[in-house]
Write a protein that holds these residues in place. Sequence first.
Motif, PDB file in Angstrom:
ATOM      1  N   GLN A   1      -1.299  16.662 -11.166  1.00 57.45           N
ATOM      2  CA  GLN A   1      -2.521  16.902 -11.916  1.00 57.45           C
ATOM      3  C   GLN A   1      -3.510  17.760 -11.151  1.00 57.45           C
ATOM      4  OE1 GLN A   1      -2.311  12.302 -13.592  1.00 57.45           O
ATOM      5  NE2 GLN A   1      -4.083  12.959 -12.426  1.00 57.45           N
ATOM      6  N   GLY A   2      -3.394  17.743  -9.811  1.00 56.29           N
ATOM      7  CA  GLY A   2      -4.374  18.442  -8.976  1.00 56.29           C
ATOM      8  C   GLY A   2      -5.665  17.676  -8.823  1.00 56.29           C
ATOM      9  N   SER A   3      -5.612  16.357  -9.054  1.00 56.13           N
ATOM     10  CA  SER A   3      -6.819  15.536  -8.896  1.00 56.13           C
ATOM     11  C   SER A   3      -6.412  14.069  -8.795  1.00 56.13           C
ATOM     12  CB  SER A   3      -7.769  15.710 -10.090  1.00 56.13           C
ATOM     13  OG  SER A   3      -7.161  15.235 -11.283  1.00 56.13           O
ATOM     14  N   GLY A   4      -7.296  13.280  -8.191  1.00 58.26           N
ATOM     15  CA  GLY A   4      -7.053  11.851  -8.088  1.00 58.26           C
ATOM     16  C   GLY A   4      -7.900  11.226  -7.008  1.00 58.26           C
ATOM     17  N   HIS A   5      -7.893   9.904  -6.989  1.00 64.36           N
ATOM     18  CA  HIS A   5      -8.726   9.154  -6.043  1.00 64.36           C
ATOM     19  C   HIS A   5      -8.022   7.854  -5.680  1.00 64.36           C
ATOM     20  CE1 HIS A   5     -12.829   7.024  -5.160  1.00 64.36           C
ATOM     21  NE2 HIS A   5     -12.293   7.512  -4.057  1.00 64.36           N
TER      22      HIS A   5
ATOM     23  N   PHE B   1       0.839  -1.205   0.000  1.00 65.56           N
ATOM     24  CA  PHE B   1       0.000   0.000   0.000  1.00 65.56           C
ATOM     25  C   PHE B   1       0.872   1.252   0.000  1.00 65.56           C
ATOM     26  CE2 PHE B   1      -1.509   3.461   2.670  1.00 65.56           C
ATOM     27  CZ  PHE B   1      -2.712   3.806   2.088  1.00 65.56           C
ATOM     28  N   PHE B   2       1.860   1.290   0.881  1.00 66.68           N
ATOM     29  CA  PHE B   2       2.735   2.457   0.977  1.00 66.68           C
ATOM     30  C   PHE B   2       3.453   2.706  -0.341  1.00 66.68           C
ATOM     31  CE2 PHE B   2       6.984   4.204   1.760  1.00 66.68           C
ATOM     32  CZ  PHE B   2       6.660   5.410   2.381  1.00 66.68           C
ATOM     33  N   ASN B   3       4.028   1.667  -0.921  1.00 69.93           N
ATOM     34  CA  ASN B   3       4.818   1.825  -2.138  1.00 69.93           C
ATOM     35  C   ASN B   3       4.005   2.374  -3.299  1.00 69.93           C
ATOM     36  OD1 ASN B   3       7.118   0.817  -0.875  1.00 69.93           O
ATOM     37  ND2 ASN B   3       6.843  -1.265  -1.648  1.00 69.93           N
ATOM     38  N   ILE B   4       2.901   1.708  -3.615  1.00 69.07           N
ATOM     39  CA  ILE B   4       2.140   2.095  -4.806  1.00 69.07           C
ATOM     40  C   ILE B   4       1.364   3.382  -4.573  1.00 69.07           C
ATOM     41  CG2 ILE B   4       0.134   0.640  -4.262  1.00 69.07           C
ATOM     42  CD1 ILE B   4       1.566   1.277  -7.778  1.00 69.07           C
ATOM     43  N   THR B   5       0.852   3.578  -3.355  1.00 70.29           N
ATOM     44  CA  THR B   5       0.076   4.790  -3.090  1.00 70.29           C
ATOM     45  C   THR B   5       0.968   6.018  -3.128  1.00 70.29           C
ATOM     46  OG1 THR B   5      -1.471   3.515  -1.741  1.00 70.29           O
ATOM     47  CG2 THR B   5      -1.529   5.905  -1.490  1.00 70.29           C
ATOM     48  N   GLN B   6       2.152   5.930  -2.556  1.00 70.45           N
ATOM     49  CA  GLN B   6       3.063   7.068  -2.568  1.00 70.45           C
ATOM     50  C   GLN B   6       3.429   7.449  -4.005  1.00 70.45           C
ATOM     51  OE1 GLN B   6       7.192   6.795  -0.969  1.00 70.45           O
ATOM     52  NE2 GLN B   6       6.475   8.319   0.511  1.00 70.45           N
ATOM     53  N   ALA B   7       3.725   6.450  -4.828  1.00 69.73           N
ATOM     54  CA  ALA B   7       4.094   6.729  -6.211  1.00 69.73           C
ATOM     55  C   ALA B   7       2.930   7.318  -7.000  1.00 69.73           C
ATOM     56  CB  ALA B   7       4.591   5.448  -6.878  1.00 69.73           C
ATOM     57  N   ALA B   8       1.720   6.784  -6.787  1.00 72.62           N
ATOM     58  CA  ALA B   8       0.554   7.268  -7.521  1.00 72.62           C
ATOM     59  C   ALA B   8       0.142   8.668  -7.069  1.00 72.62           C
ATOM     60  CB  ALA B   8      -0.610   6.296  -7.351  1.00 72.62           C
ATOM     61  N   VAL B   9       0.128   8.898  -5.759  1.00 75.27           N
ATOM     62  CA  VAL B   9      -0.294  10.205  -5.247  1.00 75.27           C
ATOM     63  C   VAL B   9       0.665  11.304  -5.702  1.00 75.27           C
ATOM     64  CG1 VAL B   9      -0.570  11.568  -3.124  1.00 75.27           C
ATOM     65  CG2 VAL B   9      -1.660   9.333  -3.324  1.00 75.27           C
ATOM     66  N   ALA B  10       1.931  10.994  -5.820  1.00 73.06           N
ATOM     67  CA  ALA B  10       2.890  11.987  -6.310  1.00 73.06           C
ATOM     68  C   ALA B  10       2.495  12.478  -7.702  1.00 73.06           C
ATOM     69  CB  ALA B  10       4.296  11.397  -6.329  1.00 73.06           C
TER      70      ALA B  10
ATOM     71  N   ILE C   1      -7.660  13.740   4.626  1.00 70.49           N
ATOM     72  CA  ILE C   1      -7.510  15.075   5.198  1.00 70.49           C
ATOM     73  C   ILE C   1      -6.271  15.776   4.658  1.00 70.49           C
ATOM     74  CG2 ILE C   1      -7.189  16.357   7.355  1.00 70.49           C
ATOM     75  CD1 ILE C   1     -10.025  15.114   6.827  1.00 70.49           C
ATOM     76  N   GLU C   2      -5.175  15.051   4.553  1.00 69.95           N
ATOM     77  CA  GLU C   2      -3.940  15.674   4.090  1.00 69.95           C
ATOM     78  C   GLU C   2      -4.051  16.210   2.665  1.00 69.95           C
ATOM     79  OE1 GLU C   2       0.815  14.570   3.441  1.00 69.95           O
ATOM     80  OE2 GLU C   2      -0.478  13.223   4.620  1.00 69.95           O
ATOM     81  N   TYR C   3      -4.809  15.493   1.818  1.00 71.44           N
ATOM     82  CA  TYR C   3      -4.844  15.852   0.405  1.00 71.44           C
ATOM     83  C   TYR C   3      -6.169  16.466  -0.053  1.00 71.44           C
ATOM     84  CZ  TYR C   3      -0.309  13.759  -0.137  1.00 71.44           C
ATOM     85  OH  TYR C   3       1.040  13.502  -0.027  1.00 71.44           O
ATOM     86  N   ALA C   4      -7.078  16.731   0.862  1.00 67.67           N
ATOM     87  CA  ALA C   4      -8.391  17.266   0.482  1.00 67.67           C
ATOM     88  C   ALA C   4      -8.270  18.572  -0.294  1.00 67.67           C
ATOM     89  CB  ALA C   4      -9.254  17.465   1.725  1.00 67.67           C
ATOM     90  N   LYS C   5      -7.381  19.454   0.127  1.00 74.09           N
ATOM     91  CA  LYS C   5      -7.239  20.756  -0.538  1.00 74.09           C
ATOM     92  C   LYS C   5      -6.446  20.656  -1.837  1.00 74.09           C
ATOM     93  CE  LYS C   5      -7.528  23.428   3.747  1.00 74.09           C
ATOM     94  NZ  LYS C   5      -6.801  24.327   4.684  1.00 74.09           N
ATOM     95  N   ARG C   6      -5.926  19.472  -2.117  1.00 72.27           N
ATOM     96  CA  ARG C   6      -5.130  19.301  -3.333  1.00 72.27           C
ATOM     97  C   ARG C   6      -5.882  18.492  -4.387  1.00 72.27           C
ATOM     98  NH1 ARG C   6       0.616  17.835  -0.450  1.00 72.27           N
ATOM     99  NH2 ARG C   6      -0.387  18.086   1.562  1.00 72.27           N
TER     100      ARG C   6
END
Length: 236
Positions: A122-126, A108-117, A163-168
């Motif tokens: 883009q300023g969007s994602g889920h 989870f950490f590996n793939i989520t960190q890479a994807a969220v970056a 919460i951390e990424y809501a504004k992004r």
Amino acid sequence: MSIANKVAIVTGASQGIGAGLVKAFRDRGYRVIANSRSIKPSNDPDILTVAGDVADRAVAERIVREGLAKFGRIDTLVNNAGIFMLKPFTAFTAEDYAAQIGVNLTGFFNITQAAVAEMEKQGSGHVVTISTSLVDHPIDGVPSVLTSLTKGGLNAATKSLAIEYAKRGIRANAVSPGIIKTPMHAPEKHAALAGLAPVRRIGEVDDVVQAVLYLESAGFVTGEILHVDGGSSAGH
């Protein structure tokens, strides 16, 4: 953005819920990056398969890198890869522990960190993570301490990410299934397993898939742990 331009990553995509998710996203017009340790190439030009274990950092980074090279963006990540072991707590071995921590948490950490970056650019994602209702509703006779240890961590991480990424512009949610009819459960056990849910049936893969699709389309929902468990989390 047109759905036809959207791209989803699905881990644990070769069977069960993962395979159902790949089909559902393609039916909606998404292009899909499908991963599992043993996944085979696809004849569909809009499905990129990347084999390997997401517990390996290099594999997770390759999934995102090759997905970007082929499709140009990452819009959705479904963290479906996971290990579930039913054992008495004292019967778990150090190898069992390492395996579950590796796939369920490190993966989870590996793939989520890479994807969220990439989503940040883009300023969007889920991000949608598949958990289990056993985290907050253990069942007598279903010993699952390591699963709860790891999946419970994912539930907490989902809320923190939200919460951390809501504004992004990035949302994070989880689907928390009960017992689902997948290759994990032998057919001869289905009747007994159905008795564990208040609705007296086990879930279908499509029940989980539809929950993920709902969260995908629900732009005002983030930080949600959506139970798909036939009422088990509500009580007995």
